[in-house]
Design a protein around this motif. Structure first.
Motif, PDB file in Angstrom:
ATOM      1  N   TYR A 101       0.965   9.749   8.690  1.00 50.34           N
ATOM      2  CA  TYR A 101       1.479  10.616   7.621  1.00 50.34           C
ATOM      3  C   TYR A 101       2.427   9.837   6.713  1.00 50.34           C
ATOM      4  CZ  TYR A 101       3.441  14.805   5.429  1.00 50.34           C
ATOM      5  OH  TYR A 101       3.834  15.760   4.521  1.00 50.34           O
ATOM      6  N   PHE A 102       3.310   9.068   7.310  1.00 49.71           N
ATOM      7  CA  PHE A 102       4.249   8.268   6.514  1.00 49.71           C
ATOM      8  C   PHE A 102       3.506   7.243   5.669  1.00 49.71           C
ATOM      9  CE2 PHE A 102       6.711   4.385   5.990  1.00 49.71           C
ATOM     10  CZ  PHE A 102       7.855   4.866   5.362  1.00 49.71           C
ATOM     11  N   MET A 103       2.519   6.585   6.258  1.00 48.85           N
ATOM     12  CA  MET A 103       1.755   5.590   5.520  1.00 48.85           C
ATOM     13  C   MET A 103       1.037   6.207   4.326  1.00 48.85           C
ATOM     14  SD  MET A 103       0.108   3.474   8.721  1.00 48.85           S
ATOM     15  CE  MET A 103      -1.116   2.703   7.657  1.00 48.85           C
ATOM     16  N   ALA A 104       0.431   7.378   4.520  1.00 54.10           N
ATOM     17  CA  ALA A 104      -0.351   8.002   3.446  1.00 54.10           C
ATOM     18  C   ALA A 104       0.524   8.589   2.354  1.00 54.10           C
ATOM     19  CB  ALA A 104      -1.254   9.084   4.032  1.00 54.10           C
ATOM     20  N   LYS A 105       1.642   9.198   2.736  1.00 53.05           N
ATOM     21  CA  LYS A 105       2.470   9.891   1.745  1.00 53.05           C
ATOM     22  C   LYS A 105       3.521   9.005   1.109  1.00 53.05           C
ATOM     23  CE  LYS A 105       5.198  14.078   0.990  1.00 53.05           C
ATOM     24  NZ  LYS A 105       5.774  15.307   1.592  1.00 53.05           N
ATOM     25  N   HIS A 106       4.129   8.138   1.896  1.00 48.53           N
ATOM     26  CA  HIS A 106       5.251   7.339   1.390  1.00 48.53           C
ATOM     27  C   HIS A 106       4.948   5.846   1.324  1.00 48.53           C
ATOM     28  CE1 HIS A 106       7.681  10.971   1.803  1.00 48.53           C
ATOM     29  NE2 HIS A 106       7.306  11.064   3.061  1.00 48.53           N
ATOM     30  N   GLY A 107       3.736   5.458   1.703  1.00 50.68           N
ATOM     31  CA  GLY A 107       3.417   4.035   1.710  1.00 50.68           C
ATOM     32  C   GLY A 107       3.408   3.412   0.328  1.00 50.68           C
ATOM     33  N   GLY A 108       2.910   4.166  -0.665  1.00 53.85           N
ATOM     34  CA  GLY A 108       2.874   3.659  -2.028  1.00 53.85           C
ATOM     35  C   GLY A 108       2.129   2.347  -2.148  1.00 53.85           C
ATOM     36  N   ARG A 127       0.906   0.317   1.106  1.00 53.89           N
ATOM     37  CA  ARG A 127      -0.084   0.857   2.037  1.00 53.89           C
ATOM     38  C   ARG A 127      -0.912  -0.234   2.686  1.00 53.89           C
ATOM     39  NH1 ARG A 127      -2.831   6.115  -0.948  1.00 53.89           N
ATOM     40  NH2 ARG A 127      -1.120   7.606  -0.569  1.00 53.89           N
ATOM     41  N   LEU A 128      -1.324  -1.212   1.893  1.00 55.22           N
ATOM     42  CA  LEU A 128      -2.151  -2.286   2.436  1.00 55.22           C
ATOM     43  C   LEU A 128      -1.389  -3.075   3.489  1.00 55.22           C
ATOM     44  CD1 LEU A 128      -4.736  -3.925   2.461  1.00 55.22           C
ATOM     45  CD2 LEU A 128      -3.840  -5.285   0.553  1.00 55.22           C
ATOM     46  N   LEU A 129      -0.122  -3.377   3.217  1.00 54.06           N
ATOM     47  CA  LEU A 129       0.681  -4.113   4.187  1.00 54.06           C
ATOM     48  C   LEU A 129       0.887  -3.298   5.462  1.00 54.06           C
ATOM     49  CD1 LEU A 129       3.418  -5.719   1.893  1.00 54.06           C
ATOM     50  CD2 LEU A 129       1.438  -6.830   2.946  1.00 54.06           C
ATOM     51  N   LEU A 130       1.101  -2.000   5.306  1.00 51.26           N
ATOM     52  CA  LEU A 130       1.280  -1.152   6.467  1.00 51.26           C
ATOM     53  C   LEU A 130      -0.015  -1.077   7.287  1.00 51.26           C
ATOM     54  CD1 LEU A 130       3.353   1.759   4.863  1.00 51.26           C
ATOM     55  CD2 LEU A 130       4.179  -0.014   6.434  1.00 51.26           C
ATOM     56  N   SER A 131      -1.154  -1.021   6.584  1.00 53.16           N
ATOM     57  CA  SER A 131      -2.437  -1.000   7.287  1.00 53.16           C
ATOM     58  C   SER A 131      -2.664  -2.298   8.057  1.00 53.16           C
ATOM     59  CB  SER A 131      -3.580  -0.777   6.291  1.00 53.16           C
ATOM     60  OG  SER A 131      -3.428   0.456   5.612  1.00 53.16           O
ATOM     61  N   LEU A 132      -2.285  -3.413   7.443  1.00 48.97           N
ATOM     62  CA  LEU A 132      -2.409  -4.701   8.139  1.00 48.97           C
ATOM     63  C   LEU A 132      -1.479  -4.772   9.339  1.00 48.97           C
ATOM     64  CD1 LEU A 132      -2.645  -7.162   5.100  1.00 48.97           C
ATOM     65  CD2 LEU A 132      -4.474  -6.489   6.656  1.00 48.97           C
TER      66      LEU A 132
END
Length: 296
Positions: free
Chosen positions: A98-105, A108-113
């Motif tokens: 939820y945090f990644m999708a809403k607040h990742g901005g 997002r790619l770095l968080l996914s990695l």
């Protein structure tokens, strides 16, 4: 009259192009999934003698599994562990996704990695890392002993340790599945619910979760199925008192060489996984999840 394969201009028809594109994937599935499963199913009705498979058709292997308390204990332990790990992964993964999708901005790619980072190393190395943290002389127990606190025995060579290791291995699957479903979610719906007096937990239960339930189900399946058949984690972290059904299954193809019994155990695991997948998929409402189908 135009051919079924080629159009009037000599080009391949859409149906022919589709078949050509689907052919490599179909061959791969048939060769590496269907044929092995069929062979395992056939072997499960045979018997093993001196490491040789003998085509003596019978149900003895299945009778052995379901009439031996030890095998039933291993199976029940694996099912309960997979259920517990799946529920823990669900609760743990939703806030992250939820945090990644809403607040990742733009991050997002770095968080996914970052979520996928554990997959950059092998399973054995990751489990060894957990041993270095939770082991008898691991970081946690060494830190406790420095303060005069006795080591925590539950952290290693127990069912709890095995469950923690399995959760660590497969939580990224759950996070990814939920995150991908949230990418197309309209978070403005939550603001509308808030304006209308709905609390955050109610908006989640009645809006966010139902509209992203298909991603949640996929995540549960991606965690439950490999957790049910896991054999490596229980061997390295669980110890002899936490042996899993998958670990005993792998021994049939290795140390004991009883391939027929191992094949029957594999079919039992496959049947259990298929049943869970079917029951979970029955809870999915495609239209409520926003899927309207393909237009003709």
């Amino acid at each position: 009259m135009a051919s079924d394969v080629r159009t009037s201009r000599g080009q391949l028809s859409p149906q022919a192009r589709f078949l050509l594109m689907a052919l490599p994937g179909a061959l791969f599935v048939v060769t590496f999934l269907i044929l092995p499963m069929v062979s395992i199913l056939v072997f499960s009705f045979w018997r093993t003698e001196s490491y040789n498979l003998i085509p003596d058709w019978n149900l003895q292997n299945y009778f052995t599994i379901f009439s031996t308390p030890t095998y039933l204990t291993f199976l029940l332990r694996s099912v309960l562990t997979a259920v517990a790990v799946s529920l823990f992964a669900l609760i743990y993964s939703w806030p992250i996704a939820y945090f990644m999708a809403k607040h990742g901005g733009r991050y997002r790619l770095l968080l996914s990695l970052a979520v996928a980072a554990p997959f950059f190393t092998g399973v054995i190395l990751r489990i060894s890392g957990i041993q270095g943290i939770m082991g008898p002389v691991g970081l946690i127990n060494m830190g406790l002993m420095n303060f005069g606190i006795p080591p925590v025995e539950i952290l290693m060579y127990t069912q709890t340790a095995s469950g923690i290791g399995i959760a660590y291995l497969f939580i990224p699957f759950m996070v990814t599945a939920i995150y991908l479903s949230l990418l197309n979610f309209d978070f403005e719906l939550l603001e509308v619910a808030k304006i209308n007096g709905a609390r955050a937990w109610r908006a989640f239960i009645e809006i966010t979760l139902p509209l992203n339930w298909i991603g949640t189900v996929i995540g549960l399946i991606l965690v439950f199925v490999p957790a049910l058949g896991d054999s490596i984690t229980s061997r390295f972290l669980g110890g002899p008192n936490a042996a899993s059904f998958g670990q005993v299954l792998s021994m049939q193809f290795g140390e004991s060489g009883t391939w027929a019994l191992g094949s029957a155990m594999g079919i039992v695991l496959f049947a259990a996984s298929s049943l869970v997948i079917y029951l979970m998929w029955r809870t999915v409402n495609l239209r409520r999840s926003g899927f309207t189908g393909m237009e003709g």
